[in-house]
Design an enzyme around this catalytic site. Sequence first.
Site, mmCIF file in Angstrom:
data_model
loop_
_atom_site.group_PDB
_atom_site.id
_atom_site.type_symbol
_atom_site.label_atom_id
_atom_site.label_comp_id
_atom_site.label_asym_id
_atom_site.label_seq_id
_atom_site.Cartn_x
_atom_site.Cartn_y
_atom_site.Cartn_z
ATOM 1 N N ASP A 139 -1.606 -0.678 -0.457
ATOM 2 C CA ASP A 139 -1.382 -0.994 -1.867
ATOM 3 C C ASP A 139 -1.500 -2.502 -2.079
ATOM 4 O O ASP A 139 -2.232 -3.180 -1.347
ATOM 5 C CB ASP A 139 -0.024 -0.465 -2.322
ATOM 6 N N HIS A 163 2.710 -3.310 -8.124
ATOM 7 C CA HIS A 163 2.522 -1.868 -7.944
ATOM 8 C C HIS A 163 2.971 -1.415 -6.557
ATOM 9 O O HIS A 163 3.681 -0.402 -6.412
ATOM 10 C CB HIS A 163 1.046 -1.523 -8.163
ATOM 11 N N SER A 205 0.281 7.764 -9.199
ATOM 12 C CA SER A 205 0.686 6.909 -8.077
ATOM 13 C C SER A 205 2.143 7.172 -7.721
ATOM 14 O O SER A 205 2.511 7.309 -6.542
ATOM 15 C CB SER A 205 0.528 5.429 -8.435
#
Length: 815
Positions: free
Chosen positions: A374, A414, A613
């Site tokens: 990520d 994120h 996600s």
Amino acid sequence: MLNKIVIVAVSLVCIGGGISALTSSEQSKASFIVQGASQDTMYKQIVAVGGEVTHTFQVIEAVSAQLTENQIDRVKRVNPLLRFFSNADVNISSKNGWKTNKPLKYKINKDKVVWVAKNRSDVDQKIEHILLTWPAANGTLTKLKVAGKKLQPGNRNVDFDLTGDSATITLKGKKKISVNAGKKVRIMMEFDKISSVVDADYQIALMMQDGTLVQLQKDQDVTPSLPIRYSVGKNEISWTTANKSERDQYVSKVTFDWPATNGLVEQLKINGKNVLAKPVSGGTSSVKLSEYIAIEGEKDIVISMAFSELASVDDLEYDVELEFADRTTQQFRTTNATPQQGNDRDTFYPSVVNADQAHERGITGAGVTVAIIDTGFEGYKTLEKTTSSQDRFIHTYNVLDIEESDKVEDGNGHGTHIASVIANSSQTFSLNGQMRHSYNGIAPDSDLVIIKAFDEQGRASYADILKAIEYVIENQSRLNIKVLNLSFSATPSSNYWDDPINQAVMRAWDAGITVLAAAGNQGPEAMTIGVPGNTPYVITVGAMSDAYTPEDPSDDFVTSFSSAGPTFEGFVKPEVIAPGGHIQGLLDDDSYIGENYEIYDDNDNYFILSGSSQSTAITSGIVALMLQADPSLTPDDIKCRLMYTAKIAITEEGDLAYSIFQQGAGLVDAIAAIDESAKGCANEGMSIALDLAGEDHYIGPAMRYENDGDYYVPGTEGMNWNGLYNDSQLWGNRNFVSNSQLWGNRNFNSDSQLWGNRNFSSDSQLWGNRNFNSDSQLWGNRNFSSDSQLWGNRNFSSDSSLTADAVSIKWVEQQ
């Protein structure tokens, strides 16, 4: 018995549309992933034409290289079987192809309507036809501009078919309007007057020279209100939300409720403007505005109410609804929003998937390592410490900066949010402050391997991701990696077996690593599953929402953004769904998301984000719980048990509430998956080793009727789907209860049992792991012909071949 069908396919590679007159040295180089020969052979052939090999991959037979168009042409003359994949960007929330869901922008004072679409593909396009319709009350179309070019009857090489409320324009020759890759096209229409600001009253469609149709689509995004904020000293309450569309909205009416014990509503302000001519009483009121209040596009909406006294701070007693000039509404109701909490909180989603029950048993993911590819990681105490306040094992690696490969600072946010969903070790507190025996992360004692492959903007290249997956596989034993979380998605540009990322993911699965992939956020339409979620072996996860009522499953729904199947090869995806709406996770205020999306700030470094996600991270956490409970489980075992115990959503009549292509086997259930003993109900009939070797590839069972376009699986009744989202509140009084799951003991009827060991019939099992016989195969005539394929006449992009040589496609016939 195995039926094997050989298809000799022609390579579709066509880089750049031809050979430029420029020499290789004058042309600009681009980055490609190259496959189709041994790495030594590819290296020599690329270098021989002046290209540069930038990386040799270890887990798949591929290299990355910098090449010009001329150099590619010269290499292909020597070796025409080579495949060149553009080393394109992959985004955390990938939206490739055309972005067409921007709403119309109305300039009322100028009688103009504007629409913008973006070519997010890698292919330049030319507009050949334009179709426009508008409300007849708008009168004449007095001006039309497309990409800055004025079009009108009488223009040379422009044919106009104009009526009172529509126009069809055909562009010829040099009048065709180019829209280069990555660029926007702006359509501006001007009328005698603007009679409507309702998007549904307008239609805009562009037909490209290659047949691509681009048309206005309604924006699916909905932003919930933040919780009520109280100012007791001023007898005020307020809400904040955002106008997510890029156009201005115009408030025309306000309806509001409040506890009558508060007395008078002395002021009701919308973005600082009081809409009350005088105070009102009675507990409910409605006000039509004599003058609209404009809410700028992408700006906050703040509602505040001042009372003669503030007698109640019970959120349930307040409600405000705005009605806009386009007849849409926005509700400010905190029963539809996460309650305002501090550092001691309940993130709710562990209880939705019954992970809290595992926590109460002492199953917390201890001893299981989850790898996350990520945007990086920021340290918080509840991420760096376990539930017993011991240091968590965290290993970091940065593929973007080899010189400081252990530095994984998360400039985006994120990656930290995903890690928090999986491993947050903070204890759960109820809303009244009582401590519970569960935690705010799904697997709060799991170990973490953080691989940074995405930059601050949430972008990564194919090569970056391949290097990251390569690192996971190479360090699997040393770091005890059991689970791989891939919370990203890219638009497929080839069959699953030819995509380099999918090949690497299949290597990880074959090595014993359970891979969880996001379905993508391209829904609600069919066939929007991205890479690597379109890999048939892995566990692909879609998103559902508890509608802000985690204790009440009756109003739960599959989110409209969640990507849906089938895949291009006909596999039913996603496998399962998990909570993906309004998910609370840790995130740095100074990160890209923190600074640009403050509306989602939920105090104490928690942010509320939505997407597949987050659903994927929740399911990765559940897998860690399963592996702590039974370390002997293989990836196929885990997939089997997750699907076998998932709770599918059905109506009171016993019909599917959502298509299997939207919800898969249903909502994951952590405690049921942990207690389940089933094996052998996933990926049967497929050999991942033969698939990787290029000897056998597989297609799934999904088909599509030619007459109405419905998607279906032969041998199943009542499961056809037209590809459209059912936006009704799904379950109503219909629950996700354990005895109503199709994977458990309930079936639709005696002839159509769904999953697990209960198959539809001997020759038509659902998930593609037992493929069809010659009478019920996906493409009928055993080929990718135009009259029976799932995607009509659509092809993959020009820089990624479907296949380069003979392919053996297998259907498995159960005896």
